[in-house]
Design an enzyme around this catalytic site. Sequence first.
Site, PDB file in Angstrom:
ATOM      1  N   ARG A 151       0.857  -1.191   0.000  1.00 44.45           N
ATOM      2  CA  ARG A 151       0.000   0.000   0.000  1.00 44.45           C
ATOM      3  C   ARG A 151       0.893   1.242   0.000  1.00 44.45           C
ATOM      4  O   ARG A 151       1.942   1.245   0.622  1.00 44.45           O
ATOM      5  CB  ARG A 151      -0.871  -0.035   1.261  1.00 44.45           C
ATOM      6  CG  ARG A 151      -1.923   1.027   1.354  1.00 44.45           C
ATOM      7  CD  ARG A 151      -2.837   0.801   2.557  1.00 44.45           C
ATOM      8  NE  ARG A 151      -3.727  -0.336   2.322  1.00 44.45           N
ATOM      9  CZ  ARG A 151      -4.023  -1.258   3.236  1.00 44.45           C
ATOM     10  NH1 ARG A 151      -3.533  -1.196   4.444  1.00 44.45           N
ATOM     11  NH2 ARG A 151      -4.858  -2.246   2.936  1.00 44.45           N
ATOM     12  N   ASN A 164      -0.578  -0.979  13.283  1.00 45.94           N
ATOM     13  CA  ASN A 164      -0.045  -2.049  12.436  1.00 45.94           C
ATOM     14  C   ASN A 164       1.165  -2.670  13.103  1.00 45.94           C
ATOM     15  O   ASN A 164       2.090  -1.944  13.480  1.00 45.94           O
ATOM     16  CB  ASN A 164       0.453  -1.471  11.098  1.00 45.94           C
ATOM     17  CG  ASN A 164      -0.664  -0.885  10.275  1.00 45.94           C
ATOM     18  OD1 ASN A 164      -1.583  -1.578   9.880  1.00 45.94           O
ATOM     19  ND2 ASN A 164      -0.574   0.412  10.013  1.00 45.94           N
ATOM     20  N   ASP A 178       4.726  -4.651   6.537  1.00 48.38           N
ATOM     21  CA  ASP A 178       3.473  -4.849   7.268  1.00 48.38           C
ATOM     22  C   ASP A 178       3.341  -6.336   7.588  1.00 48.38           C
ATOM     23  O   ASP A 178       3.356  -7.172   6.690  1.00 48.38           O
ATOM     24  CB  ASP A 178       2.311  -4.373   6.389  1.00 48.38           C
ATOM     25  CG  ASP A 178       0.961  -4.510   7.080  1.00 48.38           C
ATOM     26  OD1 ASP A 178       0.616  -5.633   7.506  1.00 48.38           O
ATOM     27  OD2 ASP A 178       0.249  -3.506   7.178  1.00 48.38           O
ATOM     28  N   ASP A 226       0.703  -7.936   8.991  1.00 50.30           N
ATOM     29  CA  ASP A 226      -0.690  -8.400   9.038  1.00 50.30           C
ATOM     30  C   ASP A 226      -1.446  -8.116  10.327  1.00 50.30           C
ATOM     31  O   ASP A 226      -2.570  -7.666  10.278  1.00 50.30           O
ATOM     32  CB  ASP A 226      -0.810  -9.910   8.746  1.00 50.30           C
ATOM     33  CG  ASP A 226       0.116 -10.384   7.644  1.00 50.30           C
ATOM     34  OD1 ASP A 226       0.070  -9.787   6.546  1.00 50.30           O
ATOM     35  OD2 ASP A 226       0.902 -11.318   7.867  1.00 50.30           O
ATOM     36  N   ASP A 261      -3.024  -6.435  13.438  1.00 44.38           N
ATOM     37  CA  ASP A 261      -3.397  -5.055  13.712  1.00 44.38           C
ATOM     38  C   ASP A 261      -4.140  -4.999  15.038  1.00 44.38           C
ATOM     39  O   ASP A 261      -4.812  -5.962  15.409  1.00 44.38           O
ATOM     40  CB  ASP A 261      -4.329  -4.504  12.619  1.00 44.38           C
ATOM     41  CG  ASP A 261      -3.704  -4.587  11.232  1.00 44.38           C
ATOM     42  OD1 ASP A 261      -2.638  -3.983  11.048  1.00 44.38           O
ATOM     43  OD2 ASP A 261      -4.273  -5.269  10.366  1.00 44.38           O
ATOM     44  N   ASP A 287      -6.925  -9.689  12.243  1.00 41.88           N
ATOM     45  CA  ASP A 287      -6.164 -10.360  11.180  1.00 41.88           C
ATOM     46  C   ASP A 287      -5.216 -11.457  11.665  1.00 41.88           C
ATOM     47  O   ASP A 287      -4.173 -11.701  11.055  1.00 41.88           O
ATOM     48  CB  ASP A 287      -5.394  -9.335  10.324  1.00 41.88           C
ATOM     49  CG  ASP A 287      -6.334  -8.295   9.724  1.00 41.88           C
ATOM     50  OD1 ASP A 287      -7.499  -8.643   9.445  1.00 41.88           O
ATOM     51  OD2 ASP A 287      -5.912  -7.145   9.552  1.00 41.88           O
ATOM     52  N   GLU A 319      -4.962 -14.133   8.947  1.00 43.73           N
ATOM     53  CA  GLU A 319      -4.126 -13.666   7.845  1.00 43.73           C
ATOM     54  C   GLU A 319      -2.651 -13.763   8.237  1.00 43.73           C
ATOM     55  O   GLU A 319      -1.810 -14.185   7.446  1.00 43.73           O
ATOM     56  CB  GLU A 319      -4.492 -12.215   7.501  1.00 43.73           C
ATOM     57  CG  GLU A 319      -3.719 -11.659   6.324  1.00 43.73           C
ATOM     58  CD  GLU A 319      -3.955 -10.158   6.066  1.00 43.73           C
ATOM     59  OE1 GLU A 319      -3.431  -9.664   5.066  1.00 43.73           O
ATOM     60  OE2 GLU A 319      -4.662  -9.498   6.861  1.00 43.73           O
TER      61      GLU A 319
END
Length: 176
Positions: free
Chosen positions: A24, A88, A104, A106, A108, A121, A124
């Site tokens: 991102r 994050n 990052d 994953d 959070d 997450d 994830e």
Amino acid sequence: MMKIPKEGDFITIQSYKHDGSLHRTWRDTMVLKTNENSIIGVNDHTLVTESDGRRWVTREPAIVYFHKKFWFNIIAMIRENGVSYYCNLASPYTLDNEALKYIDYDLDIKVFADGEKKLLDVEEYERHKREMRYPADIDYILKENVKILVNWINEGKGPFSKKYVEIWYNRYQQLK
């Protein structure tokens, strides 16, 4: 050598995944403060581009906090019902001529305006840990940093203090 951005400068922020893929990008984050270990900035109607090319614009002003020693970054979103946070779990940032960059990981933590906390997450994270083969030491560091972050939240430390958001939002108002 990268020149350190000054107050009022605009920088790009790029988050990556552990495998090196771009995750991102935030385009024009205004820098409010830098020192040798941290950068504080603000996003307000900032253009965000996702890895799939999808683009969107942030809705409310948000104070962003990045640190060179901690494995997390913190976004304080200033909303009508109060301040909520999105944290994050991520590598400490690096800075080059292109952008402020981090990986990052994953996981959070969302902190709602009423103080409720949610770890997000986890599935994830577990999936990416397998697929991208996160090393055991990184897994350990991230889990320890979740504890540090929760401690900061509970103690109202740093970005989680009411005063912090007020001070930096006022500074942004003066600069814009």
